[in-house]
Each structure stands twice: as C-alpha cells, then as structure tokens.
Design an enzyme around this catalytic site. Structure first.
Site, short mmCIF file in Angstrom:
data_model
loop_
_atom_site.label_atom_id
_atom_site.label_comp_id
_atom_site.label_asym_id
_atom_site.label_seq_id
_atom_site.Cartn_x
_atom_site.Cartn_y
_atom_site.Cartn_z
N LYS A 206 0.82 -1.22 0.00
CA LYS A 206 0.00 0.00 0.00
C LYS A 206 0.85 1.27 0.00
O LYS A 206 2.05 1.26 0.29
CB LYS A 206 -0.99 -0.03 1.17
CG LYS A 206 -2.08 -1.08 0.93
CD LYS A 206 -3.19 -1.03 1.94
CE LYS A 206 -4.29 -2.02 1.54
NZ LYS A 206 -5.41 -2.03 2.51
N ARG B 149 -3.73 -10.32 4.66
CA ARG B 149 -4.13 -10.33 3.25
C ARG B 149 -2.97 -9.78 2.44
O ARG B 149 -2.55 -8.63 2.64
CB ARG B 149 -5.38 -9.48 3.06
CG ARG B 149 -5.95 -9.47 1.65
CD ARG B 149 -7.24 -8.65 1.61
NE ARG B 149 -7.81 -8.63 0.27
CZ ARG B 149 -7.50 -7.74 -0.68
NH1 ARG B 149 -6.59 -6.79 -0.41
NH2 ARG B 149 -8.07 -7.79 -1.86
#
Length: 274
Positions: free
Chosen positions: A213, A253
């Site tokens: 991210k 995840r």
C-alpha cells in the site's frame, strides 16, 4: 508446532483491469486459476477474489460487470478445494459467489454500502470480513479525520459487527479488518499497526492488510521524495505481516504468498521455543 497459533494467509486475486498492484494480469479464468493454484502451492489458506478495484480514486463498476468478472473464477478456484472469499460490497455479487463455492464474504464497506448484505450473510451461514470504511474509494480521503484513530476505528467496527449480529449472523462468523489505507492517512495506518493488539478487545478475529500500500511507498521514498514503486514494497509488506502476527492477528491479506509463508514459518519457529 501444533501448540502455536497459526495466522491465516489470504492471497489476493484481483480479476480487474485497474487494481493498483495486479490490475489486468488475471482477466480470464485460465490466468486467474493459474495464479490461484500458485498461491495455494505457496501456502495460501484463502484465495480472495475481487472484481471491483478499491484503489484510491477508483470509480465503480455495476454489479453485472462484477459478477461477470468473478463468478466463473470463484467456481474454478473452489473446485480446486480452496477456501474462497469474495471481495465485494454488493449482496447480489456475494450471493452469486457463495452459490459458486465461496465461503467467506470480504466486504470492505463493513456491510454499510448495501443494506441487504447482512441478510445475505445470515442466510448463507458464511463467514464475513467487515472492514473499517467511511466512504467509497473516490471520496474516502475526505473522511480521514480522527482524534484517536484506534478508538474511533474500534467503535465503528463494533457498530458494524453489532449490525451483523442483529441480522442473525453468528458472532463466531465475524472477522474484523481495521481498513489500512481506507479513509486513513499514513500516520493513521502506522498508529493502527502499532496498536493492532488493542482491536482484540472487540472480541472478533482480526484480518490485517497492508500489502504494497501507498503508505509503505511513502515511507521508502527516495531522496527526491518519489514513493517506492508498488513492485518494490515487498520487504516492507512482510515486516507489517510479522508485526501483525505478533499482535495476535487472525490473518493477513497479501500479494506475495510465498514470502509471507516463509516469514510465518520463521515467526512460528521463534514462538515454539518460548
């Protein structure tokens, strides 16, 4: 090492043309199934299949498009004996994926985007991941205002879990996700990671997802301030996964399943010696 808690690894499989990391790579059943098989061989416990990008600024697609992208892929991966989750905020997409063999709904809106989602979960008896969310991707950063981000995220997740339980979803079926990067600035993400163990007080398993991210890219920016490219954030992603394991996370995840499985093996080995 059977006495050591084993965090789950959820492998990300985006069957979209525009996801921030792997968009356009798996746009047909054959390539998506090949990717899922590779992740399962590398140690994934769950394959998370998504048909709508939730990257910052992403626009929406309609339900029919989302179903067309995901339904056959879900069926093919489930036929391999894999545990499949469907990454969607729409009850009709969730229902179709559950019919095709999914057993988890991963709703990044925490059930807030579709009032019919809670009933779909309750009727199916599946597990559900409720992520902290304040708005759709195109508008979410305008909502990234917090006093104490951990306290506020906890309170809002508690409300989303209560809504599911009120609809008849069994408490043990509910998993919570703090929503790293969703209506969060980098400082919010770091605070949530550093205090992730506090979310355990909510009484539900915690899924953590920071893989590749943008806040990691900003942390690793070069001398000119250019963020580290998406495909060069894996070591940082692994570090967040290990920190999440230590904080008691139920699972992570991730994009790189093999590296995460290796890190998990090392983490388990150290815990086994205590």
């Amino acid at each position: 090492m059977s006495d050591v808690r084993v965090p789950r690894i959820m492998g990300i499989l985006n069957v979209t043309p525009d996801s921030f990391s792997d968009g356009g790579k798996y746009v047909d059943v054959k390539s998506a199934l090949g990717a899922a098989r590779a992740m399962l061989a590398d140690g994934a416990d769950i394959i998370d299949i998504g048909g709508e990008s939730t990257r910052p600024g992403a626009g929406r697609v309609d339900a029919a498009t989302e179903i067309a992208r995901t339904a056959e892929v879900v069926a093919a991966v489930a036929a391999e004996g894999a545990t499949v989750s469907i990454d969607t905020t729409r009850s009709e997409v969730a229902r179709e994926a559950l019919r095709r063999g999914a057993s988890i709904v991963n709703d990044v809106s925490g059930g807030a985007a579709d009032p019919a989602m809670a009933a779909a979960i309750a009727e199916s008896g599946c597990r559900v991941v409720l992520m902290h969310w304040r708005d759709h991707s195109a508008d979410m950063y305008g909502r990234a205002v917090y006093g104490d981000v951990v306290a506020e995220v906890s309170a809002e997740l508690r409300q989303r879990a209560a809504a599911m339980l009120d609809a008849g979803v069994a408490p043990e079926r509910v998993i919570l996700d703090p929503g790293i990067g969703f209506a969060k600035l980098p400082e919010h993400n770091w605070e949530l990671l550093s205090r992730l163990d506090e979310l355990g007080a909510l009484g539900h398993p915690i899924l953590f997802g920071a893989s590749r991210k943008s806040f990691l890219g900003k942390l690793l920016a070069d001398a000119d301030g250019r963020p580290r490219p998406v495909d060069q954030r894996e070591a940082a992603s692994l570090a967040t996964s290990v920190l999440a394991f230590d904080a008691g996370a139920w699972g992570v995840r991730v994009h790189d399943v093999r590296a995460t499985a290796d890190a998990r093996a090392v983490w388990r080995a150290t815990r086994h010696t205590r």
